[in-house]
Each structure stands twice: as C-alpha cells, then as structure tokens.
Motif scaffolding. Sequence first.
Motif, PDB file in Angstrom:
ATOM      1  N   GLU A   5     -14.390 -11.828 103.226  1.00 29.91           N
ATOM      2  CA  GLU A   5     -14.455 -10.468 102.679  1.00 29.91           C
ATOM      3  C   GLU A   5     -15.780  -9.796 103.037  1.00 29.91           C
ATOM      4  OE1 GLU A   5     -12.009  -8.954 101.477  1.00 29.91           O
ATOM      5  OE2 GLU A   5     -10.627 -10.593 101.011  1.00 29.91           O
ATOM      6  N   LEU A   6     -16.866 -10.568 103.007  1.00 29.97           N
ATOM      7  CA  LEU A   6     -18.170 -10.011 103.374  1.00 29.97           C
ATOM      8  C   LEU A   6     -18.157  -9.499 104.812  1.00 29.97           C
ATOM      9  CD1 LEU A   6     -21.194  -9.509 102.849  1.00 29.97           C
ATOM     10  CD2 LEU A   6     -21.610 -11.896 103.504  1.00 29.97           C
ATOM     11  N   LEU A   7     -17.561 -10.268 105.711  1.00 23.58           N
ATOM     12  CA  LEU A   7     -17.492  -9.858 107.111  1.00 23.58           C
ATOM     13  C   LEU A   7     -16.635  -8.602 107.281  1.00 23.58           C
ATOM     14  CD1 LEU A   7     -17.176 -13.338 108.837  1.00 23.58           C
ATOM     15  CD2 LEU A   7     -18.982 -11.661 109.253  1.00 23.58           C
ATOM     16  N   ASP A   8     -15.545  -8.508 106.541  1.00 25.71           N
ATOM     17  CA  ASP A   8     -14.716  -7.300 106.620  1.00 25.71           C
ATOM     18  C   ASP A   8     -15.496  -6.065 106.187  1.00 25.71           C
ATOM     19  OD1 ASP A   8     -12.494  -8.472 107.667  1.00 25.71           O
ATOM     20  OD2 ASP A   8     -11.390  -8.632 105.780  1.00 25.71           O
ATOM     21  N   ILE A   9     -16.304  -6.212 105.145  1.00 25.21           N
ATOM     22  CA  ILE A   9     -17.104  -5.087 104.672  1.00 25.21           C
ATOM     23  C   ILE A   9     -18.129  -4.690 105.734  1.00 25.21           C
ATOM     24  CG2 ILE A   9     -18.825  -4.377 102.961  1.00 25.21           C
ATOM     25  CD1 ILE A   9     -17.314  -6.173 100.950  1.00 25.21           C
ATOM     26  N   LEU A  10     -18.786  -5.680 106.331  1.00 24.82           N
ATOM     27  CA  LEU A  10     -19.795  -5.385 107.347  1.00 24.82           C
ATOM     28  C   LEU A  10     -19.157  -4.766 108.588  1.00 24.82           C
ATOM     29  CD1 LEU A  10     -22.031  -8.601 107.153  1.00 24.82           C
ATOM     30  CD2 LEU A  10     -22.465  -6.366 106.117  1.00 24.82           C
ATOM     31  N   ARG A  11     -18.057  -5.360 109.053  1.00 24.58           N
ATOM     32  CA  ARG A  11     -17.456  -4.935 110.318  1.00 24.58           C
ATOM     33  C   ARG A  11     -16.723  -3.593 110.214  1.00 24.58           C
ATOM     34  NH1 ARG A  11     -14.537 -10.665 111.784  1.00 24.58           N
ATOM     35  NH2 ARG A  11     -16.147 -11.563 113.152  1.00 24.58           N
ATOM     36  N   LEU A  12     -16.004  -3.415 109.108  1.00 28.59           N
ATOM     37  CA  LEU A  12     -15.142  -2.237 108.984  1.00 28.59           C
ATOM     38  C   LEU A  12     -15.745  -1.157 108.106  1.00 28.59           C
ATOM     39  CD1 LEU A  12     -11.734  -4.099 108.550  1.00 28.59           C
ATOM     40  CD2 LEU A  12     -12.790  -3.263 110.669  1.00 28.59           C
ATOM     41  N   GLY A  13     -16.710  -1.521 107.268  1.00 25.29           N
ATOM     42  CA  GLY A  13     -17.329  -0.549 106.390  1.00 25.29           C
ATOM     43  C   GLY A  13     -16.523  -0.325 105.117  1.00 25.29           C
ATOM     44  N   ILE A  14     -16.943   0.661 104.347  1.00 24.58           N
ATOM     45  CA  ILE A  14     -16.312   0.989 103.071  1.00 24.58           C
ATOM     46  C   ILE A  14     -15.859   2.445 103.121  1.00 24.58           C
ATOM     47  CG2 ILE A  14     -16.670   1.196 100.583  1.00 24.58           C
ATOM     48  CD1 ILE A  14     -18.848  -0.938 100.836  1.00 24.58           C
ATOM     49  N   ASP A  15     -14.575   2.655 102.963  1.00 24.09           N
ATOM     50  CA  ASP A  15     -14.047   4.018 102.986  1.00 24.09           C
ATOM     51  C   ASP A  15     -14.680   4.852 101.874  1.00 24.09           C
ATOM     52  OD1 ASP A  15     -12.397   3.389 105.094  1.00 24.09           O
ATOM     53  OD2 ASP A  15     -10.691   2.857 103.822  1.00 24.09           O
ATOM     54  N   ASP A  16     -15.018   6.082 102.211  1.00 20.70           N
ATOM     55  CA  ASP A  16     -15.638   7.012 101.261  1.00 20.70           C
ATOM     56  C   ASP A  16     -16.982   6.506 100.739  1.00 20.70           C
ATOM     57  OD1 ASP A  16     -13.382   8.710 101.428  1.00 20.70           O
ATOM     58  OD2 ASP A  16     -12.333   7.499  99.931  1.00 20.70           O
ATOM     59  N   GLY A  17     -17.583   5.554 101.464  1.00 19.31           N
ATOM     60  CA  GLY A  17     -18.880   5.027 101.060  1.00 19.31           C
ATOM     61  C   GLY A  17     -20.020   5.786 101.717  1.00 19.31           C
ATOM     62  N   PRO A  18     -21.260   5.442 101.360  1.00 17.95           N
ATOM     63  CA  PRO A  18     -22.424   6.125 101.937  1.00 17.95           C
ATOM     64  C   PRO A  18     -22.631   5.729 103.391  1.00 17.95           C
ATOM     65  CG  PRO A  18     -23.132   4.282 100.600  1.00 17.95           C
ATOM     66  CD  PRO A  18     -21.642   4.388 100.407  1.00 17.95           C
ATOM     67  N   GLU A  19     -23.477   6.465 104.087  1.00 19.19           N
ATOM     68  CA  GLU A  19     -23.751   6.153 105.489  1.00 19.19           C
ATOM     69  C   GLU A  19     -24.464   4.817 105.619  1.00 19.19           C
ATOM     70  OE1 GLU A  19     -26.076   8.001 109.391  1.00 19.19           O
ATOM     71  OE2 GLU A  19     -25.865   9.192 107.569  1.00 19.19           O
ATOM     72  N   ALA A  78     -17.332   2.582 108.471  1.00 17.24           N
ATOM     73  CA  ALA A  78     -16.245   3.490 108.088  1.00 17.24           C
ATOM     74  C   ALA A  78     -16.739   4.922 108.024  1.00 17.24           C
ATOM     75  CB  ALA A  78     -15.659   3.070 106.743  1.00 17.24           C
ATOM     76  N   ALA A  79     -17.972   5.107 107.542  1.00 17.15           N
ATOM     77  CA  ALA A  79     -18.530   6.458 107.482  1.00 17.15           C
ATOM     78  C   ALA A  79     -18.812   6.986 108.878  1.00 17.15           C
ATOM     79  CB  ALA A  79     -19.811   6.467 106.648  1.00 17.15           C
ATOM     80  N   ALA A  80     -19.323   6.097 109.760  1.00 21.41           N
ATOM     81  CA  ALA A  80     -19.634   6.528 111.121  1.00 21.41           C
ATOM     82  C   ALA A  80     -18.384   6.861 111.904  1.00 21.41           C
ATOM     83  CB  ALA A  80     -20.416   5.434 111.843  1.00 21.41           C
ATOM     84  N   ALA A  81     -17.262   6.180 111.542  1.00 25.97           N
ATOM     85  CA  ALA A  81     -16.017   6.390 112.293  1.00 25.97           C
ATOM     86  C   ALA A  81     -15.123   7.452 111.673  1.00 25.97           C
ATOM     87  CB  ALA A  81     -15.248   5.070 112.378  1.00 25.97           C
ATOM     88  N   ALA A  82     -15.592   8.090 110.608  1.00 24.25           N
ATOM     89  CA  ALA A  82     -14.761   9.089 109.936  1.00 24.25           C
ATOM     90  C   ALA A  82     -14.402  10.218 110.896  1.00 24.25           C
ATOM     91  CB  ALA A  82     -15.496   9.652 108.725  1.00 24.25           C
ATOM     92  N   PRO A  83     -13.126  10.637 110.929  1.00 34.32           N
ATOM     93  CA  PRO A  83     -12.730  11.710 111.838  1.00 34.32           C
ATOM     94  C   PRO A  83     -13.376  13.030 111.456  1.00 34.32           C
ATOM     95  CG  PRO A  83     -10.955  11.204 110.306  1.00 34.32           C
ATOM     96  CD  PRO A  83     -12.005  10.154 110.090  1.00 34.32           C
ATOM     97  N   VAL A  84     -13.702  13.833 112.448  1.00 37.09           N
ATOM     98  CA  VAL A  84     -14.279  15.156 112.221  1.00 37.09           C
ATOM     99  C   VAL A  84     -13.412  16.186 112.924  1.00 37.09           C
ATOM    100  CG1 VAL A  84     -16.612  14.277 111.997  1.00 37.09           C
ATOM    101  CG2 VAL A  84     -15.770  14.893 114.245  1.00 37.09           C
ATOM    102  N   PRO A  85     -13.365  17.390 112.416  1.00 39.62           N
ATOM    103  CA  PRO A  85     -12.547  18.415 113.056  1.00 39.62           C
ATOM    104  C   PRO A  85     -12.992  18.675 114.487  1.00 39.62           C
ATOM    105  CG  PRO A  85     -13.308  19.104 110.882  1.00 39.62           C
ATOM    106  CD  PRO A  85     -14.052  17.864 111.229  1.00 39.62           C
ATOM    107  N   ALA A  86     -12.020  18.890 115.358  1.00 40.72           N
ATOM    108  CA  ALA A  86     -12.342  19.207 116.740  1.00 40.72           C
ATOM    109  C   ALA A  86     -12.969  20.589 116.820  1.00 40.72           C
ATOM    110  CB  ALA A  86     -11.071  19.166 117.600  1.00 40.72           C
ATOM    111  N   GLY A  87     -13.845  20.789 117.780  1.00 36.80           N
ATOM    112  CA  GLY A  87     -14.503  22.080 117.913  1.00 36.80           C
ATOM    113  C   GLY A  87     -15.587  22.009 118.972  1.00 36.80           C
ATOM    114  N   PRO A  88     -16.299  23.098 119.183  1.00 29.52           N
ATOM    115  CA  PRO A  88     -17.340  23.098 120.199  1.00 29.52           C
ATOM    116  C   PRO A  88     -18.488  22.165 119.822  1.00 29.52           C
ATOM    117  CG  PRO A  88     -17.473  25.064 118.835  1.00 29.52           C
ATOM    118  CD  PRO A  88     -16.212  24.365 118.455  1.00 29.52           C
ATOM    119  N   VAL A  89     -19.119  21.598 120.825  1.00 27.87           N
ATOM    120  CA  VAL A  89     -20.280  20.743 120.606  1.00 27.87           C
ATOM    121  C   VAL A  89     -21.456  21.626 120.236  1.00 27.87           C
ATOM    122  CG1 VAL A  89     -21.858  19.087 121.635  1.00 27.87           C
ATOM    123  CG2 VAL A  89     -19.428  19.022 122.224  1.00 27.87           C
TER     124      VAL A  89
END
Length: 371
Positions: A178-192, A233-244
């Motif tokens: 479980e510890l590895l899953d938290i590290l590897r995948l992160g925590i949804d809706d968690g802090p950065e 999970a926070a780093a991989a959160a989807p963001v709306p498409a748009g101009p850079v």
Amino acid sequence: MRSRAVLVGTAAYHQLEQLPAVGANLRDLAQALGDPMLWGLPDGNCLVVADPQSSSALLDPVQRAGEDADDTLLVYYAGHGLRDADSADLYLALTGSRANTGYTAVAYQHLRTVVRQSRARRKIIVLDCCFSGRAARALAGGIADETAVDGAYVLAASPKDRVALAPDGEMHTAFTGELLDILRLGIDDGPELIDLETIYQELDLRLRAKNRPRPQRHQENNTGRLPLVRNRAAAAAPVPAGPVLREEVRAAMLSAGLSLARLLRSAGRSRDALPVLRLVLQEGAPDPGAHTYAVQLELAELLADTGQSREAVEVLEQAFLATHKSFGPEAVLVCRRLADLLQESGNHIQACEVLKHALDLMEYGSHERAG
C-alpha cells in the motif's frame, strides 16, 4: 544532497518462515525513492541492506548514513519482528534469528539509539514487521529520556500485539504494498507535496478497508507535517486544453532546470549545477510558487555545501520575503532552512523571528484547510 535512506530487509531465514516479498519491497521502494518525480534521492544516497546476518551488518550502515545526513535520514526495516520471552520488547530478525530469543536478533532500542545520534534534522523510521507498534508505543511512553528520538517520525506496520501480513500470491507485504501504491500513484485530490501524516492517514484508510492490520505512528516536533514526496496524482491531474501561457513556459523552465541541477549534483558536479540554478531563477517565474521555492532551496543548499554561506542566506532571504504570499509546505521549508543558516552564523534573534513566521504560516494554513 543532504538526505540519506537505508532500506534493510531480511527475506531468508534459517529457522523462521521465509519472506520472499521482502526482496520486492526493498527493490521497489529504492526505485520509488529515487524517482525524480517523487523524492529524487540519488542512488549513492539510498543503501539497500539485504539479509543482514549480524547486528553490525544492520546497524553500521545506519550509523554511517546518520553521520552523512543533515537533512533527512530514513531507515526502513522489513522482516520478522520478534518478542523476547521475558521482556516482550521488539527485536528485528536477522537471517539466523530464532523465535522468542531476542539475543539472536537486533533490539529495536539499539536501532533507535543509532538514529537518535544522527545529526539529521528529520529522522524517519519505517517498520514493516510483526509487533512493530511496540516501537511507536515505546516512543509514546512515560520514560521519554530513554525512548524519545528527537525530530523522529516512526511509522509501524501493525499494532503492538498484531502480526503484520505478507499475503500469499502478492508481490509485496500488505503494508509496503500500500505504501508503494501511494508513492507511485499519489493520492487523488491530495496536495502537490505529500507529508508523512498524509501518508499515514491514507495507509490507515486503505488497510482498514481491506481488514488488514492498521498502521501505527508516533512523531516528535511535528515532523509528520514536513513534505516527503511529490504527489503524482496531483501532477498528473488533467487540465483544460488551451494555448500555452507564458507562465506555463516559465514553470516548465524551473522544473527542467531543477532536474538538471539535481542530476549534476548526483554525478558529483555540484559547481556545474550552480550556474544552472542561478539562470533558472533569473529567467523563471516572477511570482513565488512550489517550483520557485524548490529551486531557491536547492541553490541555497548548494551554496552552503560549497562554503558560500553568505550568498545562501541571501537567496533564502529573497524567498522569505515572498512567503507572505504563500502558506504551503515549501514556504515553511524556506523559513526552516533560513533559520538554520542564521543560527549557524550567530544571528539567533533573526532566526527566532523567521521560525515565528514559519509557525504563523503553518497556523494560517491549518485554518484555511479547516475552513
């Protein structure tokens, strides 16, 4: 880098049940800690000790790492936890250990003593073994002078009288899996940035849902609220498409420059990393944020390591001036490191003022989260 990790595991035994999952624990945990998107601990700063056969084989690497680390020392043990027939204290099994014979294993109190002697500002002990809650219980006991570990956070896989699980057919033990899953995948809706208390709470939630032994923890000096790894999970959160946007380009520059500087440091080229970080700060985002603070902290650490303490203080003072705009864990780290440097240079009054500001940031942040 000023942090060290020692990952100890005993999978093979002469007279106790074999624990093949421990080998996978060590391999995958070392990989996770070294992932630049999580902690980014250089290979040379993370030592794996597999199947120690003597007390010195287990404790000596911890002592050496404790002498080298002055930021974070993380010590992990996976294997059988034993209880002495008379004292019922916790012992960490070696390959030749026998049940109910503490003298054939390593007393947890010896590991605690070695960790306590380290000069690291933050000390973390993670125990994935049976009866590991006894370590947390001992730290919380009444004889504080004998049991406390200054600045330490102890995370244990099971309560004091429960057996930790190594489920059949699973690659890892229940706790470390479980510890590895938290590290590897992160925590949804968690802090950065994820701190130890957040990891503990998430571990407790997941293990309880599976009706598995619940973890225990004890901390000193609020160590658990200091960030440990990035939240994937926070780093991989989807963001709306748009101009850079220009701000996005600057943020990418900060992140890339920081990664390059850390790579140079891990290769022993610290002086080459200095101009990279200076250029990144000069060209990077004008407003303070997680990436900016990370670059300033890295630059200050490099300057201090190369004997340029005055410039290190100047860099952190610039970051400190911007902390009134932020109450995140990065701003608290800036205050803490600046206070350390000021105290080392004899500016004790200024150091106290900076630490008071850090406390104000933490209090304000807790009020915001509660609101």
